[in-house]
Scaffold this motif. Structure first.
Motif, PDB file in Angstrom:
ATOM      1  N   ASP A  46      -1.029 -25.330  -2.045  1.00 50.87           N
ATOM      2  CA  ASP A  46      -1.138 -25.579  -0.611  1.00 50.87           C
ATOM      3  C   ASP A  46      -2.022 -24.589   0.130  1.00 50.87           C
ATOM      4  OD1 ASP A  46       0.544 -27.827  -0.748  1.00 50.87           O
ATOM      5  OD2 ASP A  46       2.319 -26.550  -0.666  1.00 50.87           O
ATOM      6  N   GLY A  47      -2.632 -23.662  -0.574  1.00 55.50           N
ATOM      7  CA  GLY A  47      -3.517 -22.703   0.082  1.00 55.50           C
ATOM      8  C   GLY A  47      -3.181 -21.281  -0.319  1.00 55.50           C
ATOM      9  N   PRO A  48      -3.839 -20.319   0.315  1.00 58.94           N
ATOM     10  CA  PRO A  48      -3.655 -18.910  -0.049  1.00 58.94           C
ATOM     11  C   PRO A  48      -2.198 -18.455   0.073  1.00 58.94           C
ATOM     12  CG  PRO A  48      -5.509 -19.160   1.456  1.00 58.94           C
ATOM     13  CD  PRO A  48      -4.804 -20.483   1.406  1.00 58.94           C
ATOM     14  N   VAL A  49      -1.779 -17.657  -0.902  1.00 59.32           N
ATOM     15  CA  VAL A  49      -0.413 -17.120  -0.916  1.00 59.32           C
ATOM     16  C   VAL A  49      -0.507 -15.632  -1.232  1.00 59.32           C
ATOM     17  CG1 VAL A  49       1.877 -17.275  -1.974  1.00 59.32           C
ATOM     18  CG2 VAL A  49       0.486 -19.331  -1.737  1.00 59.32           C
ATOM     19  N   ARG A  50       0.285 -14.837  -0.539  1.00 58.22           N
ATOM     20  CA  ARG A  50       0.322 -13.394  -0.798  1.00 58.22           C
ATOM     21  C   ARG A  50       1.125 -13.111  -2.059  1.00 58.22           C
ATOM     22  NH1 ARG A  50       0.716 -10.173   4.814  1.00 58.22           N
ATOM     23  NH2 ARG A  50       1.017  -8.531   3.300  1.00 58.22           N
ATOM     24  N   PHE A  51       0.823 -11.980  -2.681  1.00 62.59           N
ATOM     25  CA  PHE A  51       1.447 -11.615  -3.956  1.00 62.59           C
ATOM     26  C   PHE A  51       2.974 -11.581  -3.856  1.00 62.59           C
ATOM     27  CE2 PHE A  51       3.210  -8.761  -7.072  1.00 62.59           C
ATOM     28  CZ  PHE A  51       2.583  -9.161  -8.236  1.00 62.59           C
ATOM     29  N   ASN A  52       3.503 -10.912  -2.840  1.00 56.83           N
ATOM     30  CA  ASN A  52       4.964 -10.800  -2.730  1.00 56.83           C
ATOM     31  C   ASN A  52       5.634 -12.153  -2.509  1.00 56.83           C
ATOM     32  OD1 ASN A  52       5.198  -8.058  -3.247  1.00 56.83           O
ATOM     33  ND2 ASN A  52       4.844  -7.516  -1.109  1.00 56.83           N
ATOM     34  N   ASP A  53       4.946 -13.065  -1.838  1.00 56.84           N
ATOM     35  CA  ASP A  53       5.482 -14.414  -1.676  1.00 56.84           C
ATOM     36  C   ASP A  53       5.526 -15.141  -3.018  1.00 56.84           C
ATOM     37  OD1 ASP A  53       5.866 -14.050   1.053  1.00 56.84           O
ATOM     38  OD2 ASP A  53       3.856 -14.788   1.545  1.00 56.84           O
TER      39      ASP A  53
END
Length: 119
Positions: A46-53
């Motif tokens: 669904d698009g960019p995701v941060r590492f911790n997420d």
């Protein structure tokens, strides 16, 4: 080249004309078949995701494992890593066109798994 199996005079089987190169399925599985790799690709759909997420989404995976898989995917051109903040460091990951092309394969695998109730 097609391989065949022959039996020698002692009843031992031997593969003749075996391919020395992995087949296309094996090459593909080396890319998306690694532990957590398919799940990472799926969670980036669904698009960019941060590492911790990503770490939270994958629950049972260690940070080290997630980092290794993301580096492998980035090296293969399937994931793009973007630094969004230097202090503290924050990065996002997103699928490239090549990475997005794996989503159809993973969706087919999901449907197959659900259809046959594979555990």
């Amino acid at each position: 080249m097609k391989s065949r199996i022959e039996t020698d005079g002692y009843g031992r089987k031997k593969v003749i004309d075996a391919c020395m190169e992995p087949c296309a399925i094996e090459r593909g599985m080396r890319i998306i078949g690694g532990k957590w790799t398919g799940s990472l690709i799926y969670h980036l759909k669904d698009g960019p995701v941060r590492f911790n997420d990503l770490n939270r989404m994958l629950g049972g995976a260690t940070k080290k494992m997630i980092d290794q898989r993301l580096k492998e995917l980035e090296a293969r051109g399937m994931v793009l890593r973007t630094v969004i903040n230097d202090r503290p460091i924050a990065v996002t990951y997103e699928l490239t066109e090549l990475g997005r092309s794996a989503l159809d394969i993973l969706e087919d695998l999901r449907l197959w798994s659900e259809k046959y109730n594979i555990r």
